[in-house]
Scaffold this motif. Structure first.
Motif, PDB file in Angstrom:
ATOM      1  N   HIS A 147       0.824  -1.223   0.000  1.00 26.07           N
ATOM      2  CA  HIS A 147       0.000   0.000   0.000  1.00 26.07           C
ATOM      3  C   HIS A 147       0.857   1.272   0.000  1.00 26.07           C
ATOM      4  O   HIS A 147       0.427   2.311   0.498  1.00 26.07           O
ATOM      5  CB  HIS A 147      -0.975   0.021   1.186  1.00 26.07           C
ATOM      6  CG  HIS A 147      -1.839  -1.197   1.246  1.00 26.07           C
ATOM      7  ND1 HIS A 147      -3.071  -1.261   0.640  1.00 26.07           N
ATOM      8  CD2 HIS A 147      -1.623  -2.411   1.813  1.00 26.07           C
ATOM      9  CE1 HIS A 147      -3.596  -2.469   0.839  1.00 26.07           C
ATOM     10  NE2 HIS A 147      -2.740  -3.181   1.540  1.00 26.07           N
ATOM     11  N   GLY A 148       2.074   1.163  -0.529  1.00 25.90           N
ATOM     12  CA  GLY A 148       2.958   2.329  -0.604  1.00 25.90           C
ATOM     13  C   GLY A 148       3.508   2.766   0.739  1.00 25.90           C
ATOM     14  O   GLY A 148       4.062   3.853   0.857  1.00 25.90           O
ATOM     15  N   GLN A 149       3.378   1.936   1.762  1.00 32.02           N
ATOM     16  CA  GLN A 149       3.817   2.304   3.117  1.00 32.02           C
ATOM     17  C   GLN A 149       5.061   1.506   3.505  1.00 32.02           C
ATOM     18  O   GLN A 149       5.419   0.541   2.836  1.00 32.02           O
ATOM     19  CB  GLN A 149       2.691   2.056   4.125  1.00 32.02           C
ATOM     20  CG  GLN A 149       1.393   2.741   3.757  1.00 32.02           C
ATOM     21  CD  GLN A 149       1.563   4.237   3.564  1.00 32.02           C
ATOM     22  OE1 GLN A 149       2.245   4.896   4.335  1.00 32.02           O
ATOM     23  NE2 GLN A 149       0.964   4.778   2.502  1.00 32.02           N
ATOM     24  N   THR A 150       5.698   1.921   4.580  1.00 28.51           N
ATOM     25  CA  THR A 150       6.899   1.214   5.041  1.00 28.51           C
ATOM     26  C   THR A 150       6.854   0.979   6.546  1.00 28.51           C
ATOM     27  O   THR A 150       6.231   1.740   7.275  1.00 28.51           O
ATOM     28  CB  THR A 150       8.176   2.037   4.740  1.00 28.51           C
ATOM     29  OG1 THR A 150       8.012   3.359   5.266  1.00 28.51           O
ATOM     30  CG2 THR A 150       8.462   2.115   3.258  1.00 28.51           C
ATOM     31  N   SER A 187       2.613  -1.539  10.085  1.00 20.80           N
ATOM     32  CA  SER A 187       2.832  -2.968  10.348  1.00 20.80           C
ATOM     33  C   SER A 187       2.451  -3.370  11.771  1.00 20.80           C
ATOM     34  O   SER A 187       2.190  -4.534  12.054  1.00 20.80           O
ATOM     35  CB  SER A 187       4.311  -3.291  10.155  1.00 20.80           C
ATOM     36  OG  SER A 187       5.082  -2.637  11.163  1.00 20.80           O
ATOM     37  N   GLY A 188       2.484  -2.399  12.695  1.00 22.26           N
ATOM     38  CA  GLY A 188       2.220  -2.716  14.106  1.00 22.26           C
ATOM     39  C   GLY A 188       3.496  -2.901  14.921  1.00 22.26           C
ATOM     40  O   GLY A 188       3.430  -3.162  16.122  1.00 22.26           O
ATOM     41  N   GLU A 237      -7.378   0.554   5.552  1.00 20.75           N
ATOM     42  CA  GLU A 237      -8.154  -0.494   6.221  1.00 20.75           C
ATOM     43  C   GLU A 237      -7.463  -1.854   6.247  1.00 20.75           C
ATOM     44  O   GLU A 237      -7.446  -2.528   7.271  1.00 20.75           O
ATOM     45  CB  GLU A 237      -9.532  -0.626   5.553  1.00 20.75           C
ATOM     46  CG  GLU A 237     -10.490  -1.514   6.325  1.00 20.75           C
ATOM     47  CD  GLU A 237     -11.838  -1.628   5.649  1.00 20.75           C
ATOM     48  OE1 GLU A 237     -11.912  -1.552   4.397  1.00 20.75           O
ATOM     49  OE2 GLU A 237     -12.827  -1.804   6.369  1.00 20.75           O
ATOM     50  N   ALA A 238      -6.848  -2.216   5.115  1.00 20.69           N
ATOM     51  CA  ALA A 238      -6.256  -3.556   4.996  1.00 20.69           C
ATOM     52  C   ALA A 238      -5.116  -3.789   5.991  1.00 20.69           C
ATOM     53  O   ALA A 238      -4.827  -4.936   6.356  1.00 20.69           O
ATOM     54  CB  ALA A 238      -5.749  -3.757   3.569  1.00 20.69           C
ATOM     55  N   ARG A 282      -7.750   1.053  15.665  1.00 18.09           N
ATOM     56  CA  ARG A 282      -8.931   1.618  15.018  1.00 18.09           C
ATOM     57  C   ARG A 282      -8.597   2.008  13.582  1.00 18.09           C
ATOM     58  O   ARG A 282      -7.540   2.583  13.317  1.00 18.09           O
ATOM     59  CB  ARG A 282      -9.412   2.856  15.770  1.00 18.09           C
ATOM     60  CG  ARG A 282     -10.699   3.453  15.211  1.00 18.09           C
ATOM     61  CD  ARG A 282     -11.280   4.471  16.177  1.00 18.09           C
ATOM     62  NE  ARG A 282     -10.567   5.732  16.139  1.00 18.09           N
ATOM     63  CZ  ARG A 282     -10.911   6.783  15.380  1.00 18.09           C
ATOM     64  NH1 ARG A 282     -11.963   6.712  14.601  1.00 18.09           N
ATOM     65  NH2 ARG A 282     -10.216   7.897  15.427  1.00 18.09           N
ATOM     66  N   TYR A 283      -9.509   1.660  12.673  1.00 17.40           N
ATOM     67  CA  TYR A 283      -9.387   2.100  11.285  1.00 17.40           C
ATOM     68  C   TYR A 283     -10.006   3.488  11.203  1.00 17.40           C
ATOM     69  O   TYR A 283     -11.181   3.660  11.537  1.00 17.40           O
ATOM     70  CB  TYR A 283     -10.127   1.099  10.389  1.00 17.40           C
ATOM     71  CG  TYR A 283     -10.512   1.619   9.037  1.00 17.40           C
ATOM     72  CD1 TYR A 283      -9.559   2.126   8.163  1.00 17.40           C
ATOM     73  CD2 TYR A 283     -11.846   1.599   8.614  1.00 17.40           C
ATOM     74  CE1 TYR A 283      -9.917   2.598   6.915  1.00 17.40           C
ATOM     75  CE2 TYR A 283     -12.211   2.066   7.367  1.00 17.40           C
ATOM     76  CZ  TYR A 283     -11.245   2.573   6.526  1.00 17.40           C
ATOM     77  OH  TYR A 283     -11.611   3.045   5.299  1.00 17.40           O
TER      78      TYR A 283
END
Ligand code: SAH
Length: 221
Positions: free
Chosen positions: A65-68, A97-98, A118-119, A139-140
């Motif tokens: 999702h373009g994130q790291t 990622s958490g 969300e994913a 929370r989303y």
């Protein structure tokens, strides 16, 4: 042995984590609780399998999702700056990622984290459950506005960069509370520490950093 030892994780990742801790120490991280967590949280479970062999390098890695997932040095630095105690409540904006979530949750009483994609939320949730971290609420939603229903927080950590400090986040700090946020544009960001005092807010500007942008609104994919 790691306090979060999960099935199937051998000594190899423990050794590589130990090397990472030694490196962070050399780079000036000195909070022993934070170093212990970098040495025990299994970062490889927070990364897609294709990248997990690089889990204990000090670098950010793609999580889709373009994130790291943030660089371990930055996770350690921000956690050290937040300086929370086990009786405090913390908000994280940008669960991703958490991984940072897991580190923070182990340092405070209760950790709240908001993610706009969300994913990413159920994936982070599964990993945190695997680590048996039960003091976390995910929370989303759009974290620009913080999490008003759960405010105030003793600490707020933002893991993506807004162009300016979001006012709502400052307002959700307790007196004595602290906000850590990378502020700026894609090209130029600096890490800022905002402390809430009896009379207002004080701002300290730290080093140059590079984060993905904090984006308004949510994304359902
Ligand atoms: N600490 C995370 C960093 C992930 S990157 C990790 O190490 O994995 C930053 C995250 O912030 C991304 O997942 C991105 O989707 C999220 N984000 C960006 N803008 C947001 C917003 N307005 N509200 C909540 N999350 C946001």
């Amino acid at each position: 042995m790691s306090e979060f030892d999960l099935q199937g994780i051998g000594m190899t990742s423990q050794r590589t984590r130990d090397r990472l801790v030694a490196r962070l120490r050399e780079q000036g991280i000195e909070d022993e609780a934070v170093l212990r967590l970098i040495g025990s949280v299994p970062r490889h479970i927070f990364i897609d399998e294709a990248w997990s062999h690089r889990a204990y390098e000090d670098s950010s890695l793609p999580i889709g999702h373009g994130q790291t997932i943030s660089q371990p040095f930055i996770v350690a630095l921000m956690s050290q700056l937040l300086n929370v105690s086990p009786r405090e409540r913390v908000l994280e904006v940008g669960t991703g990622s958490g991984y940072q979530t897991a580190v923070l949750a182990s340092l405070c009483q209760r950790l709240y984290s908001v993610e706009r994609i969300e994913a990413l939320v159920p994936r982070a949730k599964k990993r945190l459950e695997a680590m048996k971290l039960r003091n976390v609420a995910l929370r989303y939603g759009d974290g620009y506005g913080g999490w008003p229903e759960k405010a105030p927080f003793d600490g707020i950590l933002v893991t993506a960069a807004p162009p300016e400090i979001p006012a709502a986040l400052q307002e959700q700090l307790t007196v004595g509370g602290r906000l850590i946020v990378p502020v700026g544009t894609d090209q130029s960001q600096s890490l800022k520490v905002i402390d809430r005092t009896e009379t207002g807010f004080t701002e300290t500007i730290l080093e140059r950093v590079h984060f993905v942008p904090l984006v308004a609104g949510t994304e359902r994919r």
